[in-house]
Scaffold this active site. Structure first.
Site, PDB file in Angstrom:
ATOM      1  N   GLU A 209     -37.000 -78.958  37.963  1.00 17.40           N
ATOM      2  CA  GLU A 209     -35.604 -79.194  38.312  1.00 17.40           C
ATOM      3  C   GLU A 209     -35.488 -79.942  39.640  1.00 17.40           C
ATOM      4  OE1 GLU A 209     -33.492 -75.512  35.976  1.00 17.40           O
ATOM      5  OE2 GLU A 209     -34.508 -75.062  37.840  1.00 17.40           O
TER       6      GLU A 209
ATOM      7  N   GLU B 252     -34.952 -77.132  29.100  1.00 20.07           N
ATOM      8  CA  GLU B 252     -34.336 -75.807  29.193  1.00 20.07           C
ATOM      9  C   GLU B 252     -32.936 -75.906  28.618  1.00 20.07           C
ATOM     10  OE1 GLU B 252     -34.297 -73.814  32.974  1.00 20.07           O
ATOM     11  OE2 GLU B 252     -36.308 -74.527  33.508  1.00 20.07           O
TER      12      GLU B 252
END
Length: 1006
Positions: A200, A298
């Site tokens: 991320e 995700e």
């Protein structure tokens, strides 16, 4: 994938010029690496085009779920999760590695015992599950420090940046973990097919270079230098295009992003806010990474739950089976080719590994519960979608179109997104235009097919889309040579067997459906009632309509048998790959998928294999169950279920039937309140006789923490002294002037932390914690002090874990724990000389088996009393249900016999703490080494799992607890009990106890 020699020569020529290589095979554009060594390895194993991955030259959709080995550190139970994922029709699992657990001391990488990744990889191979490796070094994951070890607070550089000090700090960890991953990548026969560097990497502060290509390239090079040759994929926290292929230095091979569209408001589980359904992901993908398969690394599979939250049951309701039907099928409308659900199994935050904003449970409301049950309907719903994807290869080669409210459905209340194929079939994703609508909508379709444009239903009536539902209608669906011109009922699976083909369709309760088949054969109902079934023969096809029934009907059309099911009945069907060489199903390949059989068996079917003339099923049961097997090979004559030969019958349709009896075991659990509890004071530090001469002195004049400068004469930040986890204790010595009247202190422990202060043995007060407070400034009144007399202030701080480090440049992970300010503010007050402690040894932690995070600084922990068989013979008899009569901390221990039947039953036992008289407690079960925080004013979870694999499970169990009374009136537990859910007759097999050393007197413990 192997290339022709001419193609290889062309590739080498382009590579010499430093070009990115693109070529076309069978009409698809493939991208190869310019690095010849990397390309040579990848061309045979993992390649890709703009549609999907290829594994060993075969196109594949990656359907994956997230599962962290450190949240279930028992090998056999890891296999349990892998098999439950495989049973969904999935083919992959994504996993994080928590750096903080394997390098508790700088330069010392320890990945043995429960931290050894290799058994996890072996279990994945045994289950036939591919792996996506995500070792960080930063992982987030609601873990303490986001996976960063606490000693990074002392690194003189910005974390997650190209600062040399930070990069140097990561080298040892990444070189080791990436080398282990490289050993198990697919090129070496292992299960790992993708590697994610960083995590991320999406946001940065102003004044910090972001994204930093030098940094990202360094992280990628770390993996490559350790031998990782599989493709690199990233997970942008949002679809922002960071580090996508073609962006230059630091670009990954395959771009991916995350998405949590419903957010994390589990307190309102029925609310789907307007505008939260993604609609532009396909457009963004074509803008950001058009040459790679579309990947969401995700996608929301559940939610975290904070202190004071509604609990994970509410999260599982918010992200339930309806959410899956609407949102996951919406992802399919974008032609998603790599889809990973976070989480598929959450697990437990053992021994201080969680971050400050969460508690012991990491259930996440996921499809598989924390106790490994699969009773949530969302698990079964996932199975329908996972198996559909396995038998719909045309989906990956179709061309996605734009969503529309006109042209396909006859009402604007519905939105349809087409994925149009040429000869490989088309797919039409239908949902409510108001995606959150709970209304039922009647509709007709007009779809393009090989038989022309068709208005559906043809035989009369209408279709129905119920509230919060979505469907994937198929046209020209190839069932091993039989063309399904269209089906409004959804496809669960289909198979070709020696004696014919089987197609399984399902629909919702009360729905009407229709399908058309290219055939001149008639329709025959061979099982169930003909009522509600109609058909019509044309010159080249047959059309069948039916009303969904809870009773199975089977129709025969030529050599095709079609099972007509309602959705809830379809939940009971499984499609295990049939192994013929050994017992492992192997990885999902077109050949393996084609060899699968269809089993109706209730709770869970793990594996199926042939051995001689026997068909062997391994399955779990939670009730007496009728088992049916469809597609039994002609060589099989006998049925074995969980190793036992089972009598069976064969009906006229060739379906084998048997019954498995379930007899619930007689389980008698001991009463915890009636045990012979022993007690020891675990706050001896407030006694006048206590000697802290062995404690480290808090005498550093400067801190190495670059986030916050000192506001005390010496550093009182725990990480400056090597203490990063669990309870922190401080003792401040001073000689009174007699002028002191108050003591001011600012403590930092993270969200919902608590702290208490004593002067000598006198209790001054406590901060009992709030979710919104990670620090607290308090001033306590002092009694009259005697001039010239020495006093000791004792401070206990509950360190809830280190902050995550989401935004690059903020360095929030460096937020100190301990004391940020302290003083006796009166004019002539004396200076305070501080000592501190956390876990015994700090970074030279005592318990190498349970790891660097498991222990805090309480006296009982430093002594090792929380381990099995502490020296409690001479301790005082007292129960945590009696508790403490004044502020303090006690440690309680008791043993008992836990006599559970060893007949293959999985009991999913738990410890349940139902209420507290006073506001705060901590408890530890020594057999599971779990640390739980239960706070009355923001308590969420009061049940703790006791998974198999605990030592001495059937003999002496030991329960230990540290009730912390932050009130002058003391505190106690109102209730403490063992409980169990419905026992499951499992085929999992024996679960070996993990290594849990017993108590041994510790040298140097204070």
């Amino acid at each position: 994938m192997k290339l022709s020699s001419a193609c290889a020569i062309a590739l080498l020529a382009a590579q010499a010029a430093g070009a990115s290589i693109k070529h076309r095979i069978n009409g698809f554009t493939l991208t190869e690496h310019s690095d010849p060594a990397k390309r040579e390895l990848l061309q045979k194993y993992v390649t890709w085009d703009d549609k999907s991955l290829f594994i060993n030259g075969e196109r594949i959709m990656i359907f994956s779920g997230e599962f962290h080995p450190f949240r279930l550190p028992v090998k056999e139970l890891q296999l349990d999760i892998f098999q439950k994922v495989k049973a969904l029709g999935f083919n992959c699992v994504s996993f994080y590695v928590d750096w903080a657990l394997v390098e508790g001391k700088p330069g010392e990488y320890r990945a043995d015992g429960i931290f050894d990744l290799e058994p996890f990889f072996d279990a994945a191979s045994e289950a036939g599950i591919y792996l996506l490796a995500r070792p960080g070094p930063y992982i987030n994951a609601e873990s303490s420090g986001g996976g960063f070890p606490g000693w990074l607070q002392r690194v003189n550089g910005t974390l997650r940046s190209s600062d040399k000090a930070y990069l140097d700090a990561t080298d040892n960890y990444v070189s080791h973990v990436a080398a282990t991953i490289a050993k198990y990548q697919i090129t070496n026969g292992g299960p790992i097919i993708l590697y994610q560097p960083e995590n991320e990497y999406t946001s940065g502060c102003s004044g910090v270079e972001f994204p930093d290509p030098v940094y990202m390239q360094y992280v990628e090079d770390q993996a490559r230098n350790a031998g990782v040759v599989i493709p690199l994929i990233n997970n942008d926290a949002s679809a922002s295009g960071n580090n996508a292929p073609g962006t230059g230095k630091g670009a990954v091979d395959i771009y991916g992003h995350d998405s949590y569209p419903l957010g994390f408001d589990c307190a309102n589980p029925t609310v789907w806010p307007s505008g939260d359904l993604p609609t532009n992901f396909r457009t963004l993908h074509l803008e950001q990474s058009p040459t790679t398969p579309y990947a969401i690394v995700e996608f929301q599979g559940g939610s975290y739950d904070p202190w004071g939250g509604p609990g994970f049951a509410a999260c599982s309701e918010l992200l339930n089976n309806e959410f899956e039907r609407v949102f996951y099928k919406n992802d399919f409308s974008f032609q998603i080719a790599i889809m990973n659900l976070y989480m598929i199994f959450g697990g437990t935050n053992w021994g201080n590994l969680g971050y400050p904003n969460g508690y012991t449970s990491y259930d996440y409301g996921s499809a598989v519960t924390e106790s490994r049950n699969i009773t949530r309907e969302k698990y079964s719903e996932l199975k329908l979608l996972g198996n559909f994807a396995k038998v719909s290869p045309g989906y990956l080669t179709a061309s996605p179109g734009n969503l529309t409210t006109s042209g396909y459905a006859d009402t604007t209340d519905l939105t349809v997104t087409p994925l149009l194929g040429n000869s490989t079939g088309s797919f039409f994703v239908v949902r409510h235009s108001d995606y959150s609508s709970e209304e039922s909508t009647s509709y007709k379709l007009r779809l393009p097919t090989s038989a022309g444009s068709v208005t559906i239903p043809q035989l009369g009536g209408t279709l129905t889309l119920n509230g919060r539902d979505s469907k994937i209608h198929v046209t020209d669906h190839n069932v091993s040579g039989t063309n399904i011109i269209y089906s409004t009922a959804e496809v669960f699976t289909w198979k070709k067997f020696a004696d014919g083909k089987v197609l399984v369709l399902y629909g919702g309760a009360g729905e009407h459906h229709e399908l058309a088949i290219s055939t001149k054969s008639n329709v025959t109902v061979i099982e169930g009632s003909e009522s509600g079934i109609s058909s019509k023969q044309t010159s080249s096809s047959v059309v069948v309509g039916w009303d969904v029934s809870t009773t199975r009907r089977i129709i025969q059309v030529g050599d095709l048998k079609i099972l007509l099911l309602d959705r809830n009945s379809a939940y009971n069907y499984w499609v295990p790959q049939l192994a013929t060489d050994g017992t492992s199903p192997g990885f999902s390949t077109p050949e393996k998928v084609a060899s699968s059989i269809i089993v109706k068996a209730g709770y869970l079917v793990r594996t199926a294999y042939l051995k001689g003339s026997g068909l062997y099923l391994t399955a779990d049961f939670n009730a007496t169950t009728s088992v049916e097997v469809i597609g039994v090979p002609s060589t099989a004559k006998n049925l074995f279920i969980n190793g036992d030969k089972t009598s069976h019958t064969v009906d006229k349709n060739g379906i084998w039937s048997a019954t498995v009896d379930y007899n619930a075991p007689d389980i008698s659990l001991p009463s915890l309140k009636d045990l012979d509890w022993k007690y020891v004071d675990t706050l001896p530090e407030i006694q006048s006789s206590y000697d802290d001469s062995l404690w480290p002195a808090a005498d550093l004049k400067q801190t190495k923490n670059t986030l916050r400068s000192l506001t005390t004469p010496t550093s009182l930040y725990s990480s400056d002294y090597g203490f990063h986890t669990g309870y922190l204790l401080y003792r401040g010595h001073f000689t009174a002037t007699g002028n002191e009247s108050t003591f001011a202190i600012d403590t930092q422990g993270g969200s919902a932390f608590g702290s208490s202060v004593w002067l000598n043995g006198t209790y001054l007060g406590s901060w009992t914690g709030l979710y919104a407070n990670s620090d607290y400034n308090a001033t306590y009144n002092l009694p009259q002090l005697q001039a010239g007399k020495t006093y000791v202030i004792t401070v206990v701080i509950d360190n809830m874990g280190l902050e995550e480090n989401w935004t690059v440049g903020e360095d929030l992970m460096k937020s100190p724990r301990g004391i940020s300010t302290s003083c006796l503010p009166d004019g002539q007050a004396a200076p305070i000389s501080w000592k501190l402690t956390g876990n015994l040894g700090g970074e030279d932690y005592e318990d190498k088996v349970r790891g660097p995070l498991n222990e805090g600084g309480l006296y009982a922990e430093r002594q090792g009393f929380h381990q099995p068989e502490p020296p409690s013979q001479n301790w005082k008899s007292s129960s945590p249900l009696e508790g403490l009569s004044e502020a303090g901390i006690g440690f309680y221990s008791a043993s008992f016999d836990l006599d559970l039947p060893k007949d293959g039953m999985s009991h999913c036992s738990s410890t349940s703490v139902t209420a507290l008289r006073h506001p705060r407690t901590a408890c530890r079960s020594t057999s599971t080494d779990i640390v739980c925080e239960i706070h009355k004013q923001h308590r969420t979870s009061d049940q703790l799992p006791c998974p198999r694999g605990n030592p001495e499970l059937s003999r002496n169990e030991l329960v230990g607890g540290d009730p912390v009374a932050l009130d002058s009136a003391g505190g106690k537990l109102e209730s403490l009990e063992l409980s169990y859910t419905t026992p499951v007759l499992t085929a999992l097999g024996e679960v070996e106890s993990v290594d849990q050393p017993k108590y041994k007197k510790r040298k140097g413990a204070y």
